[in-house]
Design an enzyme around this catalytic site. Structure first.
Site, short mmCIF file in Angstrom:
data_model
loop_
_atom_site.label_atom_id
_atom_site.label_comp_id
_atom_site.label_asym_id
_atom_site.label_seq_id
_atom_site.Cartn_x
_atom_site.Cartn_y
_atom_site.Cartn_z
N ASP A 1 0.87 -1.18 0.00
CA ASP A 1 0.00 0.00 0.00
C ASP A 1 0.90 1.22 0.00
OD1 ASP A 1 -2.24 1.83 0.44
OD2 ASP A 1 -3.33 0.08 1.16
N TYR B 1 -16.36 5.41 -10.41
CA TYR B 1 -16.00 4.10 -9.85
C TYR B 1 -16.60 2.98 -10.70
CZ TYR B 1 -15.86 0.30 -6.36
OH TYR B 1 -15.66 -0.89 -5.70
#
Length: 373
Positions: A90, A197
């Site tokens: 991440d 999205y």
């Protein structure tokens, strides 16, 4: 280091490789970071992808690993394949607990070279691509959502193709739109989402399937419903009310919902989500008639989940203050998923009904509260 380019005339496929390099590439360790030469990009058409996982354990890299899904999936994969065979990544700093539970590296999906190094240095064979901006956050920052959800995906696709990886990219109920059949929503139908999205996820589904059919990339995609988990904070999704209601029910016994009480959406306990992902990744390619599948579990409204919670916490009070953006998103999404193809092709079957989901969530939230006090 000598770089050689081999390319067949008229073919889009090409190969670049290094000769005469005797440097050994260090393997990723829990407490180290790898440094090595970066190989140049290579593009190869995969003529005969393996139908099953090799006898040796897969080496897995998870991008966006500190979101709602990454840590739990890593835990499940490590239990099955060994701690050091699963690398979380991440751009955020992990907690001590996550950092000490297994390999973690910094990885920005917009940094192609860094991703390529991680895949090659660590002999990655499976890549789980969780990096994405969710629905409500994406609408608030469309430019960033385009970069992360689309440019980042392209980087991952290229690296997966170049290194012959098994690539898993999740999709979502948000990949459908108001003109899609909503109850139930089948695997194959009209998809015209109205969020960045959703648009980015339809793009991922289609380009992943294109890479599979044209180049043989082992691309796999599941359309997740709303995921219910006590382990992470809500991440900006439209279905996140169904996570927050449990925390508020335990902590304050009051909850203000941003959706109408009758807004029905498909949902799933996170344990079912992780198990579905693992079973799908393990499924022999020959069993798959699709590369993108719906997976379903339960479907409920805010008032239905609140009623089930009241069987455990009778004093729970719920109010409704509508968020116009999230309500309009929810009104364009499926009410129920048709996941019959997943059940037929690779044996998908959920374990958690609504009563079981509610009982487990309340137990988990209370355990967290006791641990923190």
């Amino acid at each position: 280091m000598l770089s050689v380019r081999v390319c067949s005339p008229g073919s889009a496929a090409s190969l670049r490789f290094c000769l005469g390099c005797t440097n050994k590439i260090p393997l990723m360790r829990e407490s180290t970071r790898c440094m090595s030469w970066s190989p140049r990009q290579l593009r190869v058409q995969i003529s005969n992808p393996p139908d099953t996982v090799k006898s040796e354990h897969p080496r897995v890299l998870i991008t966006g690993g500190l979101g709602q899904l990454g840590v739990g999936l890593a835990r499940l994969l490590r239990k099955q394949y060994g701690k050091n065979n699963v690398i979380l990544s991440d751009i955020k700093k992990p907690s001590d607990e996550v950092y000490n539970s297994g390999p973690f590296v910094y990885a920005d999906v917009l940094d192609y070279k860094n991703l390529q190094e991680l895949v090659i240095n660590n002999r990655i064979t499976w890549l789980v691509h969780y990096s994405a901006l969710l629905s409500a956050i994406g609408e608030a920052n469309v430019a960033l959502a385009r970069r992360v959800n689309i440019t980042g995906l392209h980087n991952v696709l290229d690296i997966a193709l170049e290194n012959r990886l098994r690539l898993f990219v999740p999709s979502t109920i948000g990949a459908f739109g108001p003109t899609s059949p909503r109850d139930p929503t089948p695997d194959l139908c009209i998809q015209r989402p109205r969020t960045i999205y959703g648009v980015s996820k339809v793009h991922a589904e289609l380009i992943g399937e294109y890479f599979h059919h044209k180049y043989g990339l082992d691309f796999r995609c599941l359309r997740y419903p709303g995921i219910i988990s006590a382990d992470t904070e809500p991440g900006g999704g439209t279905t996140d009310y169904a996570v927050k209601i449990f925390h508020d029910a335990v902590n304050s016994k009051t909850f203000d919902c941003y959706l109408r009480p009758d807004t029905r959406l498909p949902m799933m306990h996170i344990s079912d989500c992780h198990r579905a992902t693992l079973e799908f990744l393990q499924a022999p390619a020959g069993q798959l008639t699709l590369r993108t599948y719906n997976i379903g579990a339960v479907s409920f409204t805010p008032e239905e989940v609140a009623a089930e919670i009241r069987s455990h916490i009778p004093e729970l009070r719920v109010t409704y203050t509508l968020d116009a953006v999230r309500q309009s998103i929810a009104d364009s999404w499926p009410r129920r998923f048709d996941d019959s193809n997943a059940r037929r092709d690779w044996g998908w079957k959920p374990s958690f009904s609504l009563p079981e989901l509610v009982s487990d969530m309340l137990r988990s939230v209370r355990a967290q509260r006791e641990k923190e006090s």
